[in-house]
Design a protein around this motif. Structure first.
Motif, PDB file in Angstrom:
ATOM      1  N   GLN A 210      -1.228   5.353   0.637  1.00 41.63           N
ATOM      2  CA  GLN A 210      -1.112   4.474  -0.532  1.00 41.63           C
ATOM      3  C   GLN A 210      -2.447   4.405  -1.256  1.00 41.63           C
ATOM      4  O   GLN A 210      -3.488   4.217  -0.635  1.00 41.63           O
ATOM      5  N   HIS A 212      -4.597   2.664  -4.687  1.00 39.03           N
ATOM      6  CA  HIS A 212      -4.599   1.529  -5.608  1.00 39.03           C
ATOM      7  C   HIS A 212      -5.260   1.958  -6.916  1.00 39.03           C
ATOM      8  O   HIS A 212      -6.400   2.433  -6.923  1.00 39.03           O
ATOM      9  N   GLU A 390       7.338  -7.043  -4.872  1.00 38.73           N
ATOM     10  CA  GLU A 390       7.888  -7.954  -3.873  1.00 38.73           C
ATOM     11  C   GLU A 390       9.415  -7.936  -3.896  1.00 38.73           C
ATOM     12  O   GLU A 390      10.065  -8.038  -2.851  1.00 38.73           O
ATOM     13  N   GLY A 414       0.990  -0.752  -3.438  1.00 36.02           N
ATOM     14  CA  GLY A 414       1.570  -1.490  -2.309  1.00 36.02           C
ATOM     15  C   GLY A 414       2.586  -2.553  -2.722  1.00 36.02           C
ATOM     16  O   GLY A 414       2.823  -2.775  -3.888  1.00 36.02           O
ATOM     17  N   ARG A 415       3.265  -3.043  -1.681  1.00 38.38           N
ATOM     18  CA  ARG A 415       2.932  -2.932  -0.285  1.00 38.38           C
ATOM     19  C   ARG A 415       3.796  -1.878   0.393  1.00 38.38           C
ATOM     20  O   ARG A 415       5.021  -1.982   0.391  1.00 38.38           O
ATOM     21  N   SER A 416       3.163  -0.852   0.991  1.00 35.64           N
ATOM     22  CA  SER A 416       3.863   0.172   1.744  1.00 35.64           C
ATOM     23  C   SER A 416       4.113  -0.346   3.152  1.00 35.64           C
ATOM     24  O   SER A 416       3.278  -1.035   3.731  1.00 35.64           O
ATOM     25  N   ALA A 428       2.369  -1.973   8.061  1.00 37.26           N
ATOM     26  CA  ALA A 428       2.298  -2.126   6.605  1.00 37.26           C
ATOM     27  C   ALA A 428       0.864  -1.971   6.122  1.00 37.26           C
ATOM     28  O   ALA A 428      -0.096  -2.221   6.865  1.00 37.26           O
ATOM     29  N   PRO A 430      -1.475  -3.508   3.088  1.00 33.57           N
ATOM     30  CA  PRO A 430      -1.456  -4.602   2.096  1.00 33.57           C
ATOM     31  C   PRO A 430      -1.501  -4.054   0.672  1.00 33.57           C
ATOM     32  O   PRO A 430      -1.965  -2.937   0.417  1.00 33.57           O
ATOM     33  N   GLY A 431      -1.019  -4.838  -0.256  1.00 34.46           N
ATOM     34  CA  GLY A 431      -1.085  -4.457  -1.651  1.00 34.46           C
ATOM     35  C   GLY A 431      -2.510  -4.501  -2.180  1.00 34.46           C
ATOM     36  O   GLY A 431      -3.356  -5.248  -1.690  1.00 34.46           O
TER      37      GLY A 431
END
Length: 482
Positions: A210, A212, A390, A414-416, A428, A430-431
């Motif tokens: 992931q 960002h 979400e 995220g969140r993956s 997971a 985090p975003g």
């Protein structure tokens, strides 16, 4: 709504109380205003997407944003008018209100491809007990329950009933009994999960990658998109343990892959996959060149780069949602691919769900029936912000429970996460961070009744209830309801 489920349920009590005992025209107006406020706030994430991805500026972004808001407000108006007519007495509220809501949600999802606006996601919290009921009734049963409880509350405070102590006691007992039954079923299912998982090895171990990217940097020049690609490759190399498969998000390459032409970016990824001896599943824009008078065709696709003896494969996105996957007012939109089938590779067959296809309960169910042993959702929600992320994660939990299969979800920003067949997070990221994570994918029993019955049974039962009540009112026997 997801963060404050109790507040949402209380707001629904107020709405149902306002809609009972009024003329259908007034009910439509009140429902429309309620929907305009709720959906206007709920779809604020669409504005940055229109600005960043669609390149729209004020006031054109507001005008396009208003289209889905008004469409959803129209569904609330229909609910208000229908409930006002179908409920001549307050004790009918628990019968007609949840049935009407489920039918309208069902129709709006099928007619307008707007399946992510479901009240049932109220119950999708982590380790949710009521969430487990999705394995027999799907998200429609969760939506029914989310309206049924407020409908009893609205009936208890309706004029003519709130002064009767017996009505209040019975209503309270029904609410308590319903919640206890739903929670006990969830507890029983989670106890079964412990028995199922005991002494069973995970299906496979996968790596999630992931990245960002801030909103203000999402429409950057190509060279910076190339930097994102290099960043993903470096993250993939940081995985601390050997994995069976690496997952990348829906739009992993800055350039489209044109059929029949060399793509240096894809070749570099194939070399990396071979060097690590690990298959790589990634999303990209796939273009089929036109011939003669035929224009080129573009698909949003998943590609499996597999250095192992089994041949790599792919999937072309089948269901495209307005505003999420394409601009309904624009051009050069991707074309739907054929119906999905499980991807076969050296590991257990996986069911591909690309981006916002996660809203479609029927797609994941058909993949499960076709032999998928786990589900994969590669998405890209960078333009939409945390609001949609979400919501789609909540829908992913429900899809896992509906099919009792693990679901791996990877998305930029995220969140993956990997979800087990009971909707619980196994691992997971985090975003808002760039990271790679190795995590196990647990086996699933795939024993949900929903898998056999499908999502249409509950709405049809609700439609039958509404038809019987409507016929009674039309034929004059509705006077006995009063």
């Amino acid at each position: 709504m997801l963060d404050w489920p109790l507040v949402s349920l209380l707001a629904l009590v107020v709405l149902l109380h306002m809609l009972h005992g009024v003329a259908p025209a007034r009910g439509a107006r009140r429902g429309f205003l309620f929907g305009l406020g709720c959906h206007g706030l709920g779809l604020m994430w669409l504005l940055p997407a229109l600005q960043i991805t669609g390149g729209l500026s004020f006031p054109f972004d507001i005008m396009v944003w208003l289209l889905p808001v008004l469409l959803l407000a129209a569904s609330s108006a229909l609910f208000g008018a229908g409930l006002a007519w179908l409920t001549p007495t307050p004790w009918l509220l628990p019968v007609t209100a949840p049935a009407l809501w489920v039918v309208i949600e069902w129709l709006w999802a099928d007619l307008f491809d707007w399946g992510w606006v479901r009240i049932g996601i109220l119950w999708s919290g982590e380790n949710g007990l009521i969430l487990q009921n999705a394995d027999w009734g799907g998200i429609h049963a969760l939506s029914w329950l989310a309206i049924f409880l407020p409908a009893i509350g609205a009936a208890m405070v309706a004029p003519g009933l709130r002064t009767r102590p017996g009505v209040v006691v019975v209503g309270g007992l029904v609410v308590m009994g319903t919640v206890i039954a739903a929670v006990e079923y969830g507890s029983w299912r989670l106890e079964q999960a412990q028995v199922w998982l005991k002494d069973r090895a995970p299906l496979i171990t996968i790596g999630l990658v992931q990245t960002h990217v801030p909103k203000e940097a999402q429409n950057r020049p190509r060279r910076e998109g190339e930097a994102d690609l290099v960043g993903r490759m470096r993250l993939m190399e940081t995985l601390e343990e050997r994995v069976d498969l690496v997952l990348w998000p829906e739009r992993s390459l800055p350039d489209p892959v044109v059929e029949g032409r060399e793509n240096p970016q894809l070749e570099r990824l194939a070399q990396l996959s071979q060097a690590m001896e690990t298959p790589l599943l990634l999303g990209l824009r796939h273009v089929l060149p036109g011939s003669g008078d035929n224009a080129p065709v573009s698909h949003q696709s998943l590609i499996l780069l597999d250095p192992l003896p089994a041949a790599g494969g792919g999937y072309r996105k089948h269901r495209l949602l307005p505003f999420g996957d394409y601009d309904p007012l624009g051009a050069n939109s991707p074309v739907p691919g054929p119906p999905p089938r499980p991807l076969q590779w050296a590991g257990p067959a996986m069911g591909p769900i690309l981006g916002l296809e996660i809203v479609d309960e029927d797609q994941s169910r058909r993949l499960t029936l076709a032999g998928a042993r786990w589900l994969v959702n590669a998405a890209d929600e960078r333009p939409f912000g945390a609001g949609l992320a979400e919501t789609t994660l909540a829908l992913a939990r429900i899809r896992a429970v509906e099919n009792r299969l693990a679901l791996a979800r990877v998305t930029d920003n995220g969140r993956s996460a990997v979800l087990d067949p009971w909707g619980r997070v196994v691992g997971a990221i985090p975003g808002g961070v760039s990271a790679a994570l190795a995590t196990a994918v647990p086996a699933g029993p795939a024993d949900a009744p929903f898998r056999r019955l499908g999502g249409g049974v509950w709405p049809w039962l609700c439609l039958l209830v509404l038809t019987l009540v409507g016929l009674a009112i039309t034929n004059g026997t509705g006077s006995s309801f009063r």
